[in-house]
Every structure is written in C-alpha cells, then in structure tokens.
Design an enzyme around this catalytic site. Structure first.
Site, PDB file in Angstrom:
ATOM      1  N   TYR A 164       0.869  -1.188   0.000  1.00 36.07           N
ATOM      2  CA  TYR A 164       0.000   0.000   0.000  1.00 36.07           C
ATOM      3  C   TYR A 164       0.895   1.224   0.000  1.00 36.07           C
ATOM      4  O   TYR A 164       1.866   1.298   0.760  1.00 36.07           O
ATOM      5  CB  TYR A 164      -0.872  -0.006   1.255  1.00 36.07           C
ATOM      6  CG  TYR A 164      -1.700   1.248   1.453  1.00 36.07           C
ATOM      7  CD1 TYR A 164      -1.425   2.133   2.503  1.00 36.07           C
ATOM      8  CD2 TYR A 164      -2.762   1.563   0.612  1.00 36.07           C
ATOM      9  CE1 TYR A 164      -2.180   3.285   2.698  1.00 36.07           C
ATOM     10  CE2 TYR A 164      -3.535   2.712   0.804  1.00 36.07           C
ATOM     11  CZ  TYR A 164      -3.229   3.572   1.852  1.00 36.07           C
ATOM     12  OH  TYR A 164      -3.974   4.717   2.040  1.00 36.07           O
ATOM     13  N   LYS A 168       5.631   9.869   8.094  1.00 31.63           N
ATOM     14  CA  LYS A 168       5.469   9.379   9.466  1.00 31.63           C
ATOM     15  C   LYS A 168       6.522   9.931  10.434  1.00 31.63           C
ATOM     16  O   LYS A 168       6.411  11.057  10.906  1.00 31.63           O
ATOM     17  CB  LYS A 168       5.410   7.854   9.449  1.00 31.63           C
ATOM     18  CG  LYS A 168       4.155   7.334   8.685  1.00 31.63           C
ATOM     19  CD  LYS A 168       4.012   5.850   8.749  1.00 31.63           C
ATOM     20  CE  LYS A 168       2.952   5.344   7.779  1.00 31.63           C
ATOM     21  NZ  LYS A 168       1.582   5.431   8.267  1.00 31.63           N
ATOM     22  N   ASP A 203       9.330   2.715  -1.170  1.00 27.45           N
ATOM     23  CA  ASP A 203       8.364   3.402  -0.315  1.00 27.45           C
ATOM     24  C   ASP A 203       8.739   3.081   1.138  1.00 27.45           C
ATOM     25  O   ASP A 203       8.387   2.032   1.645  1.00 27.45           O
ATOM     26  CB  ASP A 203       6.945   2.932  -0.642  1.00 27.45           C
ATOM     27  CG  ASP A 203       5.921   3.570   0.279  1.00 27.45           C
ATOM     28  OD1 ASP A 203       4.714   3.388   0.041  1.00 27.45           O
ATOM     29  OD2 ASP A 203       6.331   4.238   1.257  1.00 27.45           O
TER      30      ASP A 203
HETATM   31  P1  KE4 Z   1      -0.260   8.750   4.356  1.00 25.49           P
HETATM   32  O1  KE4 Z   1      -0.793   9.394   3.089  1.00 25.49           O
HETATM   33  O2  KE4 Z   1      -1.343   8.013   5.125  1.00 25.49           O
HETATM   34  O3  KE4 Z   1       0.560   9.698   5.216  1.00 25.49           O
HETATM   35  O4  KE4 Z   1       0.823   7.646   3.890  1.00 25.49           O
HETATM   36  C1  KE4 Z   1       0.414   6.657   2.972  1.00 25.49           C
HETATM   37  C2  KE4 Z   1       1.347   5.469   3.085  1.00 25.49           C
HETATM   38  C3  KE4 Z   1       2.323   5.306   2.110  1.00 25.49           C
HETATM   39  N1  KE4 Z   1       3.192   4.277   2.160  1.00 25.49           N
HETATM   40  C4  KE4 Z   1       3.138   3.374   3.169  1.00 25.49           C
HETATM   41  C5  KE4 Z   1       4.130   2.243   3.186  1.00 25.49           C
HETATM   42  C6  KE4 Z   1       2.162   3.487   4.196  1.00 25.49           C
HETATM   43  O5  KE4 Z   1       2.126   2.569   5.187  1.00 25.49           O
HETATM   44  C7  KE4 Z   1       1.250   4.552   4.151  1.00 25.49           C
HETATM   45  C8  KE4 Z   1       0.143   4.723   5.180  1.00 25.49           C
HETATM   46  N2  KE4 Z   1       0.057   3.694   6.167  1.00 25.49           N
HETATM   47  C9  KE4 Z   1      -1.250   3.495   6.754  1.00 25.49           C
HETATM   48  C10 KE4 Z   1      -1.150   2.303   7.715  1.00 25.49           C
HETATM   49  N3  KE4 Z   1      -1.264   1.070   7.046  1.00 25.49           N
HETATM   50  C11 KE4 Z   1      -1.761   4.716   7.433  1.00 25.49           C
HETATM   51  C12 KE4 Z   1      -2.977   4.503   8.302  1.00 25.49           C
HETATM   52  C13 KE4 Z   1      -4.224   5.025   7.640  1.00 25.49           C
HETATM   53  O6  KE4 Z   1      -4.383   4.881   6.423  1.00 25.49           O
HETATM   54  O7  KE4 Z   1      -5.049   5.588   8.417  1.00 25.49           O
END
Ligand code: KE4
Length: 425
Positions: free
Chosen positions: A142, A265, A237
């Site tokens: 993801y 993060k 990523d």
């Molecule tokens: P954000 O757009 O949520 O800041 O990041 C997206 C993203 C991109 N790449 C990786 C490897 C990620 O894990 C994420 C976001 N992770 C999720 C948890 N599985 C965020 C939690 C959520 O979507 O509320």
C-alpha cells in the site's frame, strides 16, 4: 466528558463512517472504535477513562512514544514564531540536510504533507524522467490513496491491473502492472514483456500493509538489478520503514540504493509530513527547475519541521535500534509461546520495532499467503487484548509498532496479555 460511544454517534452523522481514515473504524475487527483524548509515552487515554498500551503508535510516527517532551518543546518553540509562512524557512533547509545525511541514496529531497503525496510525486517523477508510462507494484503493498497505485492484480500476473477502488478509470489501471511479492520469475516475465515501457517500480521493501512480510534472500537485490537493466526508476516506499528499522531505513539494512525514496510518518514527529528524494538528476526534473510539476501550500511547514527534526535528533542521539529490536524479539517469543501452548500454528514475522502475526500453517511470503491466514482468530485476540488494556492495530493486515517508551513494564505486560489471548483461543 463525552464517551466514545456518544462521540462516535455524533461523528457518524457528519463524517463518513465516523472516521477520517477508514482503518480507524474497526470494520475489520468488529465493534466500535474508542476515541483518544490524550497520549503519553506508550499509552493512549480514551474518552472513557481507560489507559491502553498502544502498538499502533499513530501508524508509525511515534517511535519515541507519544508526546515526547523534546518534540513538544520543539513545536512549542516554533509556535512562538508563527504556524506557517508560505516562504522558504530555515527549518526546511535543516530537514533536507538531515535527511540527506541519514539516507545515503538521497542526494536531493522535497518535503510534502503526507506519504501519499510522496509516493504520488515519485510516480510522476519516474514517468517524467523516463518518458514512459507503465508502473510496476506488488500485491499487498500500500502506497497511500494514489489513483495509479490503488490497483489490484489482473487475472494473470502479466495482465494489466484493475482498479482497487471506485472512482479510478480503467485507463489508469491499464498503466499499472501488479505482481506477487517475493516472485522473481513474475518480475522477470513482466520486464521481458513490458521492460522498455516501464517508467518505474515502487515497493515497500518490507511490506507492512498486509501484515509484515519480509523479502526472501536476494529478492530486493534482484529487483534492483532488473530495474537497472531496463532503465526503470526503482522507488522504495519507506514511509513506514524509513528511520524505523535503521537510521537509513531498509536500504541501509539491505545495502541497496533505490533511485527514489518516499518518506513520511517519523519525519513529522506526529505532525503531517511527507518527503521524497533520491538521485539529483531525477529530482532536478521537478518544478521550478524542470517540467515535472509538484507543489504544496504547507510543504516544509515550520511546526512540522520542528517536530520532525526533534524526532530525528533523538534517533541520532539515542541510537535506540538495538533496544527496539530486543523488545520486538520479546514480543515474538511471547506470541510463539502462546501458540505453542495452545497447539496452533502461528507465523510471527518481526524486524526491529515492527511485528505482526498470522494464524497460518504456511509461511507468509506474499499477499495470497497473508490473506489466506485465519483473520477470525486475529479478531478474537484483538478484542481479548483490548479488554486487557493492550491496543493492537484493528486489522489482521496491518503491522504493529513498538516505541522506546514501551521499554520495561509496558512491554512485559503486553507479552503476558498477548500470550494469554492466544492461549484462550
Ligand atoms: P499517508 O498518506 O497516510 O501519510 O501515507 C500513505 C502510506 C504510504 N506508504 C506506506 C508504506 C504506508 O504505510 C502509508 C500509510 N500507512 C497506513 C497504515 N497502514 C496509514 C494509516 C491510515 O491509512 O489511516
């Protein structure tokens, strides 16, 4: 104070599903989410007055635990000078220098406001740099809610992708090839078929959005070689793993240089931040230097920079990685003990402060084996742990996170609770 139940009732009237991000709604584990009113160290305080040991850590940022005084002070100090300027500011220069110093493959970097923006920008850069259109990703990885990455595998490994969300045109999906992770033959076949049309390949080097999956020996090196051979931009990523599994992320542990890296993060210290960087010759294609447009009103925001810089400074000063890994191993041992005593199979991948567990006889190596695990048993463990004051991610297909604040009583208590929850299945 309103209880979680009354807050959720109000929230559902005005916010779709009552949440601002779907996973928070507990749809995957059942029940209703609690609302958090305060977070400190390893614990969350709920609107119902409960204290929970938190293994979500706001999905990764809180590697130093919640509300760390050094981060709080840094934000408070920056706040006295204003919240946003819309001009360059000294803290974003310091952030760029820090990221470049900590992640060797990054020669130039740009800040943005989320992991999604970071990966979306990497994809656009790869296409702008190569003049090609196709993107390769792996099932189960993801990368945020980017149109061209919310794509699931077609029927066969080589067929082009299908949208994994409503609202994404089939034409977008046609440009994305989705492969099984840890499968070098599928990778070779895709590049044999499409090689010179592939702009880039993006992956979580340690996938952690389908639970935690570790690459088979040599797989990441093979991905690097194939991308180099075909002139495709390799994008790591590391939004989740960056600065978490090592100061320089997975690429430091595995000694691999991607062409671009997406970050997020931890570098925001809990405030909204993303970043992407890599080879200068690619990054220099970005506006205002080059033809690839990318922008952001709050990119490099001084409060977020102050929080992120404080978090990265703590990592460099404390070097907590051995301590975090020792806690991860304790948790893994407790999970394995519970499964052994209960007499059920359990896969317990762990790397540093990241872990997950799958009720599966077969080793979990990709999306298919992960999703074949027994998520009903996960749900039972989730709710037993929650009753006993331990909060796991509300989905069998997420990773758990440990912070330095967990050391001591919190990690020992969590081991007891986890082992018992599995024995009670
Ligand atoms: P954000 O757009 O949520 O800041 O990041 C997206 C993203 C991109 N790449 C990786 C490897 C990620 O894990 C994420 C976001 N992770 C999720 C948890 N599985 C965020 C939690 C959520 O979507 O509320």
């Amino acid at each position: 104070m309103s209880s979680s139940e009354s807050l959720f009732t109000r929230a559902r009237r005005l916010i779709p599903g009552g949440v601002n991000s779907p996973v928070r709604a507990f749809r995957s584990v059942g029940g209703a989410p609690f609302f958090t009113v305060r977070a400190e160290g390893a614990t969350l305080e709920t609107a119902d007055g409960r204290e929970l040991i938190d293994f979500v850590c706001t999905w990764g940022p809180a590697i130093h635990g919640h509300n760390h005084p050094a981060i709080r002070e840094a934000v408070r100090d920056a706040l006295d000078r204003g919240t946003s300027f819309g001009t360059p500011n000294p803290l974003e220069v310091e952030m760029a220098e820090t990221i470049v110093a900590m992640v060797p493959s990054i020669e130039k970097v740009r800040m943005c406001n989320s992991g999604t923006e970071a990966t979306m920008s990497c994809i656009r850069l790869a296409r702008g740099f190569t003049g090609r259109d196709k993107i390769v990703k792996f099932s189960g990885c993801y990368h945020g809610h980017v149109d061209s990455l919310l794509i699931k595998a077609g029927s066969g490994a080589l067929t082009l992708g299908h949208p994994d969300s409503a609202g994404i045109p089939a034409s977008f999906a046609q440009e994305t090839i989705v492969l099984p992770f840890n499968d070098p033959d599928a990778l070779d076949a895709a590049f044999a078929e499409f090689g010179e049309r592939i702009a880039g390949l993006i992956l979580e080097p340690y996938p952690a959005n389908v639970g935690l999956i570790l690459p088979k020996p040599g797989f990441l090196q093979h991905v690097r070689e194939v991308c180099s051979r075909h002139g495709a931009v390799l994008i790591f990523d590391e939004v989740m793993t960056g600065f978490r599994v090592a100061p320089g992320g997975v690429q430091e542990r595995e000694n691999i240089r991607p062409d671009l890296t997406a970050l997020g993060k931890i570098i925001g210290g809990g405030l909204p931040v993303g970043a992407f960087g890599g080879r200068a010759e690619i990054m220099d294609r970005l506006a205002p230097l080059g033809p690839v447009y990318q922008a952001g009103t709050l990119s490099g925001n001084p409060l977020a920079m102050a929080a992120g810089l404080a978090a990265l400074k703590l990592l460099r000063e404390l070097d907590p990685y051995a301590r975090l890994d020792a806690m991860g191993r304790k948790i893994k041992a407790a999970l394995d003990e519970g499964a052994m005593l209960r007499g059920i199979p359990l896969q317990t991948p762990q790397v540093g402060s990241m872990f997950s567990f799958y009720f599966s006889e077969a080793p979990v190596v990709d999306y298919a084996t992960a999703t074949a695990s027994d998520s009903t048993r996960f749900k039972d463990v989730f709710h037993t742990c929650l009753q006993d004051g331990v909060y796991l991610p509300p989905s069998a297909f997420e990773a758990c996170f440990i912070s330095t604040a967990h050391e001591g009583a919190a990690i020992d208590r969590a081991c007891e609770v986890l082992s018992k929850a599995i024995r009670l299945l």
